[in-house]
Motif scaffolding. Sequence first.
Motif, PDB file in Angstrom:
ATOM      1  N   HIS A  25      11.726  44.596  87.273  1.00 58.44           N
ATOM      2  CA  HIS A  25      12.698  43.832  86.495  1.00 58.44           C
ATOM      3  C   HIS A  25      12.207  42.406  86.235  1.00 58.44           C
ATOM      4  N   HIS A  81       6.992  47.786  74.646  1.00 60.22           N
ATOM      5  CA  HIS A  81       7.869  48.734  75.330  1.00 60.22           C
ATOM      6  C   HIS A  81       7.088  49.946  75.833  1.00 60.22           C
ATOM      7  N   GLN A 122      12.026  40.614  77.669  1.00 60.13           N
ATOM      8  CA  GLN A 122      13.261  39.919  77.337  1.00 60.13           C
ATOM      9  C   GLN A 122      13.023  38.541  76.744  1.00 60.13           C
ATOM     10  N   ARG A 160      22.049  42.161  80.637  1.00 59.41           N
ATOM     11  CA  ARG A 160      23.490  41.885  80.676  1.00 59.41           C
ATOM     12  C   ARG A 160      24.019  41.599  82.081  1.00 59.41           C
ATOM     13  N   TYR A 168      14.275  53.505  82.094  1.00 55.60           N
ATOM     14  CA  TYR A 168      13.794  52.443  81.205  1.00 55.60           C
ATOM     15  C   TYR A 168      14.858  52.066  80.180  1.00 55.60           C
ATOM     16  N   VAL A 169      15.612  53.043  79.737  1.00 51.70           N
ATOM     17  CA  VAL A 169      16.720  52.753  78.823  1.00 51.70           C
ATOM     18  C   VAL A 169      17.696  51.795  79.501  1.00 51.70           C
ATOM     19  N   GLY A 170      17.985  52.036  80.765  1.00 51.72           N
ATOM     20  CA  GLY A 170      18.848  51.130  81.523  1.00 51.72           C
ATOM     21  C   GLY A 170      18.235  49.752  81.682  1.00 51.72           C
ATOM     22  N   ASP A 171      16.924  49.700  81.882  1.00 53.73           N
ATOM     23  CA  ASP A 171      16.259  48.407  82.022  1.00 53.73           C
ATOM     24  C   ASP A 171      16.356  47.588  80.740  1.00 53.73           C
ATOM     25  N   VAL A 172      16.260  48.249  79.608  1.00 53.61           N
ATOM     26  CA  VAL A 172      16.308  47.542  78.329  1.00 53.61           C
ATOM     27  C   VAL A 172      17.728  47.090  77.993  1.00 53.61           C
ATOM     28  N   TRP A 173      18.725  47.938  78.279  1.00 57.55           N
ATOM     29  CA  TRP A 173      20.098  47.634  77.882  1.00 57.55           C
ATOM     30  C   TRP A 173      20.925  46.959  78.973  1.00 57.55           C
ATOM     31  N   ILE A 174      20.777  47.368  80.216  1.00 56.60           N
ATOM     32  CA  ILE A 174      21.639  46.870  81.292  1.00 56.60           C
ATOM     33  C   ILE A 174      21.089  45.605  81.923  1.00 56.60           C
ATOM     34  N   GLU A 221      11.880  38.893  73.119  1.00 57.30           N
ATOM     35  CA  GLU A 221      12.840  39.465  72.190  1.00 57.30           C
ATOM     36  C   GLU A 221      14.108  38.636  72.072  1.00 57.30           C
TER      37      GLU A 221
END
Length: 119
Positions: free
Chosen positions: A105, A3, A113, A54, A45-51, A116
Motif C-alpha cells: 500500500h 497498473h 495514487q 478512500r 488489486y481492485v480493492g487497492d485501487v478503489w478502497i 493519478e
Amino acid sequence: MRHLFSLLIKAVLTIFLLFIILGGFFGVSFADIFLIGIVLSALGYVGDVWILPRVGNVVATIADFGFALIVIWSMGFFLFDWDVPILSSTIFSSLVIALGEWFFHKYMKNTIQEREAIP
C-alpha cells in the motif's frame, strides 16, 4: 502500464508469501498456491485501487486480511489435501499477506495514487 507493473508486483509478492507459509509450513502444492495467489492478487488489486485512497493504509490492510482470510479459506477448502489444517493455515497466511499488503500500500501510494491525483 503502471497498473500492470503494480499488479505484477502484488502477484509476485502474494505468491511468494503464500509459498513460504502454505508450501513451507503446510505442504500445499505450488499449483494450488499459484492459483490462490493469482485470484487473491487480481481481486485484491481492485480493492487497492478503489478502497485504499478512500480509507487509508490501516483500514485497507485490515480489509485485506479479511479478504485474504475468505479467499484462502474458501479456495483451500476445495484445493488443499485433507491433512492440511485449513483454519490455522488460512489465519497464518492471511496475517503474513496483510503484513505484505501494508508495504504494498505504501508503494501504491507513492507510485500510483500520487501520479493519478487530480491537480
